[in-house]
Design a protein around this motif. Sequence first.
Motif, PDB file in Angstrom:
ATOM      1  N   GLY A 169      11.359  -4.689  -0.333  1.00 53.98           N
ATOM      2  CA  GLY A 169      11.164  -4.346  -1.728  1.00 53.98           C
ATOM      3  C   GLY A 169      12.487  -4.026  -2.410  1.00 53.98           C
ATOM      4  O   GLY A 169      13.389  -3.434  -1.814  1.00 53.98           O
ATOM      5  N   VAL A 170      12.607  -4.438  -3.670  1.00 49.03           N
ATOM      6  CA  VAL A 170      13.778  -4.141  -4.489  1.00 49.03           C
ATOM      7  C   VAL A 170      13.425  -2.972  -5.404  1.00 49.03           C
ATOM      8  O   VAL A 170      12.411  -2.990  -6.096  1.00 49.03           O
ATOM      9  N   ASN A 171      14.288  -1.956  -5.406  1.00 52.42           N
ATOM     10  CA  ASN A 171      14.095  -0.781  -6.246  1.00 52.42           C
ATOM     11  C   ASN A 171      15.368  -0.493  -7.027  1.00 52.42           C
ATOM     12  O   ASN A 171      16.469  -0.775  -6.534  1.00 52.42           O
ATOM     13  N   PRO A 172      15.259   0.077  -8.218  1.00 48.45           N
ATOM     14  CA  PRO A 172      16.470   0.388  -8.993  1.00 48.45           C
ATOM     15  C   PRO A 172      17.486   1.217  -8.226  1.00 48.45           C
ATOM     16  O   PRO A 172      18.693   1.067  -8.431  1.00 48.45           O
TER      17      PRO A 172
ATOM     18  N   THR B 150       9.945  -5.449 -15.869  1.00 47.33           N
ATOM     19  CA  THR B 150       9.077  -6.223 -14.991  1.00 47.33           C
ATOM     20  C   THR B 150       7.731  -5.511 -14.801  1.00 47.33           C
ATOM     21  O   THR B 150       7.649  -4.290 -14.819  1.00 47.33           O
ATOM     22  N   ARG B 151       6.704  -6.313 -14.657  1.00 44.83           N
ATOM     23  CA  ARG B 151       5.361  -5.759 -14.409  1.00 44.83           C
ATOM     24  C   ARG B 151       5.117  -5.840 -12.911  1.00 44.83           C
ATOM     25  O   ARG B 151       4.884  -6.890 -12.346  1.00 44.83           O
ATOM     26  N   GLY B 152       5.168  -4.683 -12.259  1.00 45.54           N
ATOM     27  CA  GLY B 152       4.989  -4.651 -10.822  1.00 45.54           C
ATOM     28  C   GLY B 152       6.332  -4.708 -10.098  1.00 45.54           C
ATOM     29  O   GLY B 152       7.381  -4.360 -10.640  1.00 45.54           O
ATOM     30  N   LYS B 153       6.296  -5.158  -8.853  1.00 43.59           N
ATOM     31  CA  LYS B 153       7.433  -5.064  -7.942  1.00 43.59           C
ATOM     32  C   LYS B 153       8.189  -6.373  -7.816  1.00 43.59           C
ATOM     33  O   LYS B 153       7.629  -7.460  -7.909  1.00 43.59           O
ATOM     34  N   ILE B 154       9.487  -6.247  -7.551  1.00 40.08           N
ATOM     35  CA  ILE B 154      10.351  -7.371  -7.204  1.00 40.08           C
ATOM     36  C   ILE B 154      10.618  -7.275  -5.699  1.00 40.08           C
ATOM     37  O   ILE B 154      10.896  -6.202  -5.170  1.00 40.08           O
ATOM     38  N   VAL B 155      10.546  -8.425  -5.010  1.00 35.15           N
ATOM     39  CA  VAL B 155      10.609  -8.420  -3.541  1.00 35.15           C
ATOM     40  C   VAL B 155      11.511  -9.548  -3.054  1.00 35.15           C
ATOM     41  O   VAL B 155      11.480 -10.653  -3.592  1.00 35.15           O
ATOM     42  N   LEU B 156      12.306  -9.225  -2.032  1.00 32.01           N
ATOM     43  CA  LEU B 156      13.095 -10.243  -1.336  1.00 32.01           C
ATOM     44  C   LEU B 156      12.320 -10.733  -0.116  1.00 32.01           C
ATOM     45  O   LEU B 156      11.789  -9.919   0.650  1.00 32.01           O
ATOM     46  N   LEU B 157      12.271 -12.049   0.053  1.00 27.56           N
ATOM     47  CA  LEU B 157      11.640 -12.640   1.238  1.00 27.56           C
ATOM     48  C   LEU B 157      12.719 -12.975   2.249  1.00 27.56           C
ATOM     49  O   LEU B 157      13.712 -13.631   1.922  1.00 27.56           O
ATOM     50  N   VAL B 158      12.533 -12.500   3.478  1.00 21.30           N
ATOM     51  CA  VAL B 158      13.561 -12.661   4.504  1.00 21.30           C
ATOM     52  C   VAL B 158      13.077 -13.679   5.528  1.00 21.30           C
ATOM     53  O   VAL B 158      12.050 -13.465   6.156  1.00 21.30           O
TER      54      VAL B 158
ATOM     55  N   VAL C  79      -1.308  -3.812  -5.281  1.00 21.40           N
ATOM     56  CA  VAL C  79       0.130  -3.840  -5.553  1.00 21.40           C
ATOM     57  C   VAL C  79       0.445  -5.123  -6.312  1.00 21.40           C
ATOM     58  O   VAL C  79       0.236  -6.223  -5.801  1.00 21.40           O
ATOM     59  N   GLU C  80       0.931  -4.967  -7.527  1.00 16.22           N
ATOM     60  CA  GLU C  80       1.324  -6.112  -8.343  1.00 16.22           C
ATOM     61  C   GLU C  80       2.738  -6.529  -7.973  1.00 16.22           C
ATOM     62  O   GLU C  80       3.671  -5.711  -7.981  1.00 16.22           O
ATOM     63  N   VAL C  81       2.927  -7.798  -7.640  1.00 19.16           N
ATOM     64  CA  VAL C  81       4.257  -8.332  -7.341  1.00 19.16           C
ATOM     65  C   VAL C  81       4.682  -9.205  -8.511  1.00 19.16           C
ATOM     66  O   VAL C  81       4.057 -10.214  -8.814  1.00 19.16           O
ATOM     67  N   ALA C  82       5.767  -8.794  -9.167  1.00 16.05           N
ATOM     68  CA  ALA C  82       6.233  -9.513 -10.347  1.00 16.05           C
ATOM     69  C   ALA C  82       6.939 -10.811  -9.975  1.00 16.05           C
ATOM     70  O   ALA C  82       6.770 -11.839 -10.641  1.00 16.05           O
ATOM     71  N   ALA C  83       7.761 -10.766  -8.921  1.00 12.48           N
ATOM     72  CA  ALA C  83       8.542 -11.943  -8.530  1.00 12.48           C
ATOM     73  C   ALA C  83       9.067 -11.760  -7.120  1.00 12.48           C
ATOM     74  O   ALA C  83       9.276 -10.633  -6.661  1.00 12.48           O
ATOM     75  N   THR C  84       9.284 -12.881  -6.444  1.00 15.45           N
ATOM     76  CA  THR C  84       9.916 -12.866  -5.128  1.00 15.45           C
ATOM     77  C   THR C  84      11.153 -13.752  -5.161  1.00 15.45           C
ATOM     78  O   THR C  84      11.217 -14.740  -5.899  1.00 15.45           O
ATOM     79  N   TYR C  85      12.138 -13.376  -4.345  1.00 14.55           N
ATOM     80  CA  TYR C  85      13.398 -14.119  -4.262  1.00 14.55           C
ATOM     81  C   TYR C  85      13.790 -14.247  -2.799  1.00 14.55           C
ATOM     82  O   TYR C  85      13.549 -13.321  -2.009  1.00 14.55           O
ATOM     83  N   PRO C  86      14.442 -15.350  -2.417  1.00 11.82           N
ATOM     84  CA  PRO C  86      15.014 -15.398  -1.067  1.00 11.82           C
ATOM     85  C   PRO C  86      16.197 -14.453  -0.973  1.00 11.82           C
ATOM     86  O   PRO C  86      16.796 -14.058  -1.988  1.00 11.82           O
ATOM     87  N   LEU C  87      16.556 -14.079   0.245  1.00  7.43           N
ATOM     88  CA  LEU C  87      17.641 -13.126   0.468  1.00  7.43           C
ATOM     89  C   LEU C  87      18.933 -13.564  -0.224  1.00  7.43           C
ATOM     90  O   LEU C  87      19.661 -12.738  -0.785  1.00  7.43           O
TER      91      LEU C  87
END
Length: 306
Positions: free
Chosen positions: A39-42, A298-306, A275-283
């Motif tokens: 998960g990405v957090n500020p 953003t609405r919900g969470k931003i997540v990195l996919l590993v 859990v709302e996921v706003a967007a996913t990004y590769p590492l």
Amino acid sequence: MRAVTYNAYATDDSGLSVGEVPDPKCGPGQILVRVRAAGVNPVDWKLMTGGLDAMMDAVFPVIPGWDVAGVVVARGPDTPDFEVGDEVMAYARKDMVHGGTYAELVAVNAWSAARKPAGLDWPAAAGLPLAGMTAQRTLERLEAGPGDVVLIHGAAGGVGSIGVQFAREKGARVIGTASERNHEYLRELGAEPVAYGDGVVERIRALAPEGVTAVADFVGGQLDTTLAVLAPGGRHASIADNTVEQHGGSWIWVRPDGAKLAELADLVQRGKLAVEVAATYPLAEVRAAWDASRTGHTRGKIVLLV
């Protein structure tokens, strides 16, 4: 293993790199987790600016990230809590800023981890720990429950959206501030939306003429609005503004706690929390993920996919 690292504090992302680093060691009471999502957090990018240097030591090179979902691949000594192959998630903050979750492997204190609900996918599982436990701790500190009218600042964000659901599950009525494009989303979560900006106090007062009994500030900079709409004897807390303590409020800093995370996992398992996921990004696209996080919209969470 591959990981995101930076070697010094910086005000931009030019120091971020993705490359090979040594695998982490797995000590007593720890589990080694093969990361599926982080998960990405500020706080991740704020740490790189040195924003918390007065509170936490950094050991460079730093691997950022405090949220993780993945599979246990090894256990340290005296760690009966989990088995190899268990699917877990964790708020993996440690005592110093160093070996984070933006990596293929991370060592996690077993007491900070919980089993991933079977119905929760990897991005949502990685987005739950810090945001979910922050919302949980805030609403529990406010003792929100039946008869309360709870105002949530930033109700459509990663923390706020979980906070809305948690407060509703506790039986409270919820008013949530958000941009108008997210108002229907808040209604779906069970909140009464109000728009940010000029006139927000009047809009809140129109919904709660006698004032709100509790306020959860998940964005910061909302103290004037909070005090203007808070009913006599009301409670308020913020995760982003420590000046609330000067006005009878609580400054919230969530602790890693696998047992509390398991409570949230149970709510997810029972269909009471999503859990709302706003967007996913590769590492490799960590800079783009941080840019999206910095917008604050953003609405919900931003997540990195590993």
